[in-house]
Design an enzyme around this catalytic site. Structure first.
Site, short mmCIF file in Angstrom:
data_model
loop_
_atom_site.label_atom_id
_atom_site.label_comp_id
_atom_site.label_asym_id
_atom_site.label_seq_id
_atom_site.Cartn_x
_atom_site.Cartn_y
_atom_site.Cartn_z
N ASP A 43 -35.88 49.85 -30.32
CA ASP A 43 -35.11 51.22 -30.31
C ASP A 43 -34.37 51.22 -31.55
O ASP A 43 -34.52 52.30 -32.02
CB ASP A 43 -34.06 50.77 -29.15
N THR A 58 -39.32 43.31 -22.37
CA THR A 58 -39.78 41.77 -22.34
C THR A 58 -39.10 41.21 -23.54
O THR A 58 -39.08 40.16 -23.79
CB THR A 58 -41.27 41.58 -22.77
N GLY A 59 -37.98 42.08 -24.20
CA GLY A 59 -37.31 41.41 -25.13
C GLY A 59 -35.84 41.41 -24.62
O GLY A 59 -35.54 40.43 -23.80
N1 AR6 Z 1 -42.67 46.92 -33.09
C1 AR6 Z 1 -43.36 46.15 -31.88
N2 AR6 Z 1 -42.74 45.59 -31.20
C2 AR6 Z 1 -41.46 45.16 -31.46
C3 AR6 Z 1 -40.53 45.69 -32.50
C4 AR6 Z 1 -41.35 46.81 -33.16
N3 AR6 Z 1 -40.85 47.06 -34.29
N4 AR6 Z 1 -39.62 45.03 -32.40
C5 AR6 Z 1 -39.40 44.45 -31.43
N5 AR6 Z 1 -40.34 44.46 -30.66
P1 AR6 Z 1 -36.89 45.04 -26.86
P2 AR6 Z 1 -36.61 45.93 -24.16
C6 AR6 Z 1 -40.83 43.66 -29.51
O1 AR6 Z 1 -35.52 44.31 -26.90
O2 AR6 Z 1 -36.58 44.18 -23.77
C7 AR6 Z 1 -32.55 47.52 -27.15
O3 AR6 Z 1 -31.26 47.25 -27.58
C8 AR6 Z 1 -39.81 42.60 -29.13
O4 AR6 Z 1 -40.41 41.38 -29.66
O5 AR6 Z 1 -37.03 45.99 -27.91
O6 AR6 Z 1 -37.08 46.89 -23.26
C9 AR6 Z 1 -32.45 48.85 -26.28
O7 AR6 Z 1 -31.30 49.99 -26.81
C10 AR6 Z 1 -40.21 42.48 -27.47
O8 AR6 Z 1 -41.43 41.68 -27.36
O9 AR6 Z 1 -36.78 46.09 -25.46
C11 AR6 Z 1 -32.07 48.20 -24.94
O10 AR6 Z 1 -30.88 48.19 -24.80
C12 AR6 Z 1 -40.39 43.86 -26.98
O11 AR6 Z 1 -40.72 44.53 -28.34
C13 AR6 Z 1 -33.00 46.97 -24.93
O12 AR6 Z 1 -33.01 46.59 -26.18
C14 AR6 Z 1 -39.41 44.77 -26.37
O13 AR6 Z 1 -38.21 44.31 -26.66
C15 AR6 Z 1 -34.25 47.29 -24.33
O14 AR6 Z 1 -34.88 45.86 -24.13
#
Ligand code: AR6
Length: 181
Positions: free
Chosen positions: A39, A129-130
């Site tokens: 995000d 998954t983050g």
């Molecule tokens: N490109 C590809 N994958 C990525 C990138 C990128 N630039 N950055 C991180 N990832 P997350 P969620 C991976 O936390 O679990 C935010 O604060 C990361 O390593 O981005 O759905 C939002 O505002 C992980 O494997 O998403 C929400 O509050 C995956 O993307 C919350 O986080 C998802 O990690 C959403 O959490």
């Protein structure tokens, strides 16, 4: 690069903000007003216009926030992708066992929105998954099944890219997906 479903699904490592697909998907939260992870990266790279459109969507359609599993679309701002589809994944352990259904809904809602907007290519990050702590092993099974189910009945989408930030995550996905071919 691995591909599935006759090349319609491609799985790779990379940065979601660099994808030149018609749309990229944002792993947002219900506020639609930004956050960390994917995000934060999307809003940083895409510029202020995406946030302005998100604020409008909140005001006009979702004053209480975007419900988990639903999706909305904005322009891509300064990104190479033309559009951003914002969805809200489930927070693991917070939905009384409905997490798989809600995660599947994210993928299906985003694909349906792409299809309704005549978009042929879409790139997904690994939703939930983050920061939202969904185990990637379980998410891989759910997301691949949801994508396969959707594409079975839908021909307008020619490319679905699944982006993983690390090779480890990609390998975990490859061990746990449910694509048949
Ligand atoms: N490109 C590809 N994958 C990525 C990138 C990128 N630039 N950055 C991180 N990832 P997350 P969620 C991976 O936390 O679990 C935010 O604060 C990361 O390593 O981005 O759905 C939002 O505002 C992980 O494997 O998403 C929400 O509050 C995956 O993307 C919350 O986080 C998802 O990690 C959403 O959490």
């Amino acid at each position: 690069m691995e591909s599935f479903l006759n090349g319609r699904v491609r799985v790779l490592t990379g940065d979601i903000t660099r994808q030149e697909t018609d749309a990229i998907v944002n792993a947002a939260n219900s506020s639609l007003l930004g956050g960390g992870g994917v995000d934060g990266a999307i809003h940083r790279a895409g510029g202020a216009r995406i946030l302005e459109e998100c604020r409008d969507i909140r005001r006009t359609c979702f004053p209480g926030g975007l419900p988990t599993g639903e999706a909305v679309i904005t322009s891509g701002g300064l990104l190479p992708a033309r559009f951003v589809i914002h969805t809200v994944g489930p927070i693991y352990g917070h939905h009384g066992g409905r997490e798989p259904e809600l995660l599947a809904n994210c993928y299906k809602s985003a694909l349906a929105l792409a299809s309704r907007n005549n978009l042929a290519s879409i790139a997904f990050p690994s939703i939930s998954t983050g920061a939202f702590s969904y185990p990637l092993e379980e998410a891989a099974a759910v997301s691949s099944q949801a994508i396969a189910d959707f594409l079975k009945d839908e021909s307008s989408i020619s490319e679905v890219r699944l982006l993983f930030f690390s090779q480890d995550d990609l390998n975990t996905f490859l061990k746990n997906h449910r694509f048949d071919d």
